[in-house]
Design a protein around this motif. Sequence first.
Motif, PDB file in Angstrom:
ATOM      1  N   VAL A  99      -2.743   1.468  -0.197  1.00  8.62           N
ATOM      2  CA  VAL A  99      -3.369   0.254  -0.103  1.00  8.62           C
ATOM      3  C   VAL A  99      -4.175   0.207   1.075  1.00  8.62           C
ATOM      4  O   VAL A  99      -3.656   0.350   2.314  1.00  8.62           O
ATOM      5  CB  VAL A  99      -2.173  -1.060   0.174  1.00  8.62           C
ATOM      6  CG1 VAL A  99      -2.639  -2.130   0.360  1.00  8.62           C
ATOM      7  CG2 VAL A  99      -1.145  -0.543  -1.076  1.00  8.62           C
ATOM      8  N   SER A 100      -5.456  -0.233   0.631  1.00  4.66           N
ATOM      9  CA  SER A 100      -6.500  -0.212   2.030  1.00  4.66           C
ATOM     10  C   SER A 100      -6.825  -1.629   2.043  1.00  4.66           C
ATOM     11  O   SER A 100      -7.329  -2.414   1.142  1.00  4.66           O
ATOM     12  CB  SER A 100      -7.607   0.438   1.445  1.00  4.66           C
ATOM     13  OG  SER A 100      -8.816   0.403   2.295  1.00  4.66           O
ATOM     14  N   PHE A 101      -6.823  -2.056   3.413  1.00  2.00           N
ATOM     15  CA  PHE A 101      -7.342  -3.419   3.642  1.00  2.00           C
ATOM     16  C   PHE A 101      -8.998  -3.189   4.394  1.00  2.00           C
ATOM     17  O   PHE A 101      -9.546  -4.029   4.861  1.00  2.00           O
ATOM     18  CB  PHE A 101      -6.694  -4.023   4.717  1.00  2.00           C
ATOM     19  CG  PHE A 101      -5.401  -4.541   4.013  1.00  2.00           C
ATOM     20  CD1 PHE A 101      -5.195  -5.504   3.577  1.00  2.00           C
ATOM     21  CD2 PHE A 101      -4.094  -3.868   4.381  1.00  2.00           C
ATOM     22  CE1 PHE A 101      -4.182  -6.298   2.959  1.00  2.00           C
ATOM     23  CE2 PHE A 101      -3.061  -4.329   3.821  1.00  2.00           C
ATOM     24  CZ  PHE A 101      -3.120  -5.457   2.879  1.00  2.00           C
ATOM     25  N   GLY A 102      -9.615  -2.097   4.312  1.00  2.29           N
ATOM     26  CA  GLY A 102     -10.718  -1.901   4.966  1.00  2.29           C
ATOM     27  C   GLY A 102     -10.884  -1.143   6.212  1.00  2.29           C
ATOM     28  O   GLY A 102     -11.349  -0.288   6.368  1.00  2.29           O
ATOM     29  N   PHE A 103     -10.137  -1.823   7.152  1.00  4.98           N
ATOM     30  CA  PHE A 103      -9.810  -1.310   8.419  1.00  4.98           C
ATOM     31  C   PHE A 103      -8.841  -0.473   8.666  1.00  4.98           C
ATOM     32  O   PHE A 103      -8.407   0.200   9.628  1.00  4.98           O
ATOM     33  CB  PHE A 103      -9.959  -2.407   9.357  1.00  4.98           C
ATOM     34  CG  PHE A 103      -8.789  -3.514   9.065  1.00  4.98           C
ATOM     35  CD1 PHE A 103      -7.562  -3.330   9.667  1.00  4.98           C
ATOM     36  CD2 PHE A 103      -9.021  -4.704   8.326  1.00  4.98           C
ATOM     37  CE1 PHE A 103      -6.425  -4.347   9.541  1.00  4.98           C
ATOM     38  CE2 PHE A 103      -8.049  -5.647   7.901  1.00  4.98           C
ATOM     39  CZ  PHE A 103      -6.656  -5.416   8.589  1.00  4.98           C
ATOM     40  N   HIS A 104      -7.653  -0.505   7.447  1.00  3.99           N
ATOM     41  CA  HIS A 104      -6.505   0.245   7.544  1.00  3.99           C
ATOM     42  C   HIS A 104      -5.901   0.654   6.229  1.00  3.99           C
ATOM     43  O   HIS A 104      -6.185  -0.319   5.538  1.00  3.99           O
ATOM     44  CB  HIS A 104      -5.310  -0.428   8.542  1.00  3.99           C
ATOM     45  CG  HIS A 104      -4.188   0.329   8.844  1.00  3.99           C
ATOM     46  ND1 HIS A 104      -4.214   1.348   9.661  1.00  3.99           N
ATOM     47  CD2 HIS A 104      -3.027   0.347   8.238  1.00  3.99           C
ATOM     48  CE1 HIS A 104      -2.942   1.885   9.557  1.00  3.99           C
ATOM     49  NE2 HIS A 104      -2.113   1.291   8.860  1.00  3.99           N
ATOM     50  N   THR A 105      -5.399   1.799   6.150  1.00  2.00           N
ATOM     51  CA  THR A 105      -5.105   2.156   5.010  1.00  2.00           C
ATOM     52  C   THR A 105      -3.490   2.486   4.966  1.00  2.00           C
ATOM     53  O   THR A 105      -3.218   3.344   5.843  1.00  2.00           O
ATOM     54  CB  THR A 105      -5.529   3.633   4.299  1.00  2.00           C
ATOM     55  OG1 THR A 105      -7.106   3.292   4.245  1.00  2.00           O
ATOM     56  CG2 THR A 105      -5.130   3.751   3.217  1.00  2.00           C
ATOM     57  N   PHE A 106      -2.664   1.827   4.243  1.00  2.00           N
ATOM     58  CA  PHE A 106      -1.211   2.203   4.090  1.00  2.00           C
ATOM     59  C   PHE A 106      -0.921   2.979   3.081  1.00  2.00           C
ATOM     60  O   PHE A 106      -1.135   2.761   1.832  1.00  2.00           O
ATOM     61  CB  PHE A 106      -0.560   0.860   3.920  1.00  2.00           C
ATOM     62  CG  PHE A 106      -0.739  -0.418   5.030  1.00  2.00           C
ATOM     63  CD1 PHE A 106       0.301  -0.225   5.961  1.00  2.00           C
ATOM     64  CD2 PHE A 106      -1.492  -1.218   4.765  1.00  2.00           C
ATOM     65  CE1 PHE A 106      -0.047  -1.085   7.258  1.00  2.00           C
ATOM     66  CE2 PHE A 106      -1.776  -2.308   5.712  1.00  2.00           C
ATOM     67  CZ  PHE A 106      -1.115  -2.282   6.889  1.00  2.00           C
ATOM     68  N   PRO A 107      -0.507   4.237   3.625  1.00  2.00           N
ATOM     69  CA  PRO A 107      -0.023   5.159   2.472  1.00  2.00           C
ATOM     70  C   PRO A 107       1.012   5.237   1.761  1.00  2.00           C
ATOM     71  O   PRO A 107       1.927   4.745   2.269  1.00  2.00           O
ATOM     72  CB  PRO A 107      -0.406   6.670   3.263  1.00  2.00           C
ATOM     73  CG  PRO A 107       0.294   6.282   4.716  1.00  2.00           C
ATOM     74  CD  PRO A 107      -0.276   4.798   4.744  1.00  2.00           C
ATOM     75  N   PHE A 116       5.820  -2.083  -6.019  1.00  2.00           N
ATOM     76  CA  PHE A 116       6.601  -3.435  -6.016  1.00  2.00           C
ATOM     77  C   PHE A 116       6.371  -3.998  -4.930  1.00  2.00           C
ATOM     78  O   PHE A 116       6.337  -5.441  -4.721  1.00  2.00           O
ATOM     79  CB  PHE A 116       8.184  -3.330  -6.521  1.00  2.00           C
ATOM     80  CG  PHE A 116       8.957  -2.932  -5.226  1.00  2.00           C
ATOM     81  CD1 PHE A 116       9.563  -3.678  -4.454  1.00  2.00           C
ATOM     82  CD2 PHE A 116       9.109  -1.526  -5.024  1.00  2.00           C
ATOM     83  CE1 PHE A 116      10.343  -3.186  -3.420  1.00  2.00           C
ATOM     84  CE2 PHE A 116       9.709  -1.055  -3.901  1.00  2.00           C
ATOM     85  CZ  PHE A 116      10.407  -2.045  -3.193  1.00  2.00           C
ATOM     86  N   ILE A 117       6.144  -3.652  -3.910  1.00  2.00           N
ATOM     87  CA  ILE A 117       5.940  -4.130  -2.586  1.00  2.00           C
ATOM     88  C   ILE A 117       4.443  -4.895  -2.703  1.00  2.00           C
ATOM     89  O   ILE A 117       4.393  -6.041  -2.102  1.00  2.00           O
ATOM     90  CB  ILE A 117       6.011  -3.389  -1.490  1.00  2.00           C
ATOM     91  CG1 ILE A 117       7.299  -3.055  -1.147  1.00  2.00           C
ATOM     92  CG2 ILE A 117       5.479  -4.124   0.015  1.00  2.00           C
ATOM     93  CD1 ILE A 117       7.781  -1.693  -0.145  1.00  2.00           C
ATOM     94  N   SER A 118       3.559  -4.138  -3.066  1.00  2.00           N
ATOM     95  CA  SER A 118       2.446  -4.915  -3.169  1.00  2.00           C
ATOM     96  C   SER A 118       2.067  -6.025  -4.084  1.00  2.00           C
ATOM     97  O   SER A 118       1.632  -7.022  -3.961  1.00  2.00           O
ATOM     98  CB  SER A 118       1.413  -3.918  -3.847  1.00  2.00           C
ATOM     99  OG  SER A 118       1.164  -2.636  -3.107  1.00  2.00           O
ATOM    100  N   LEU A 119       2.982  -5.801  -5.332  1.00  2.00           N
ATOM    101  CA  LEU A 119       3.198  -7.284  -6.191  1.00  2.00           C
ATOM    102  C   LEU A 119       3.932  -8.163  -5.583  1.00  2.00           C
ATOM    103  O   LEU A 119       3.387  -9.542  -5.755  1.00  2.00           O
ATOM    104  CB  LEU A 119       3.731  -6.615  -7.356  1.00  2.00           C
ATOM    105  CG  LEU A 119       3.212  -5.752  -8.212  1.00  2.00           C
ATOM    106  CD1 LEU A 119       4.068  -5.385  -9.513  1.00  2.00           C
ATOM    107  CD2 LEU A 119       1.767  -6.551  -8.951  1.00  2.00           C
ATOM    108  N   PHE A 120       4.835  -7.948  -5.035  1.00  2.00           N
ATOM    109  CA  PHE A 120       5.845  -8.989  -4.004  1.00  2.00           C
ATOM    110  C   PHE A 120       4.910  -9.585  -3.116  1.00  2.00           C
ATOM    111  O   PHE A 120       4.898 -11.025  -2.952  1.00  2.00           O
ATOM    112  CB  PHE A 120       7.005  -8.310  -3.530  1.00  2.00           C
ATOM    113  CG  PHE A 120       8.033  -9.288  -3.029  1.00  2.00           C
ATOM    114  CD1 PHE A 120       8.529 -10.066  -3.798  1.00  2.00           C
ATOM    115  CD2 PHE A 120       8.135  -9.343  -1.475  1.00  2.00           C
ATOM    116  CE1 PHE A 120       9.845 -11.167  -3.459  1.00  2.00           C
ATOM    117  CE2 PHE A 120       9.280 -10.264  -1.115  1.00  2.00           C
ATOM    118  CZ  PHE A 120       9.908 -10.997  -2.112  1.00  2.00           C
TER     119      PHE A 120
END
Length: 114
Positions: A29-37, A42-46
């Motif tokens: 999951v990338s927010f542009g300034f940081h990427t969570f590998p 399900f956490i993204s959906l939640f």
Amino acid sequence: MPWRLIFVVILMGIVLFFVGFNIENRADVSFGFHTFPQVPIFISLFVAFLAGVLVMLPFTFGFRHKRKIKNKLNQEKKAKKEKLAKADGKKNRDPAAALPATEESAAGSETKKG
């Protein structure tokens, strides 16, 4: 208070939480300034679900409050109109009652009676 809405939100959160434990899909999951590998899907959906809930709650409560105020104002207007209609009806029934009583008119009515 919209208890049904709150119940559905909580129920959906619980369902999403338990379904998530059964899914092993992971993604970055990338927010542009940081990427969570390797974040579980399900956490993204939640998190997306909770963000949607937080955005909609003020609108839900605000519209209900606004509607209550509008209904109250409409009832007050209706009551005032009815009160004015009753007052106008009384004035139309007895036109002499609307005029101020003077000594001359009172003396004139006594002479006509007698």
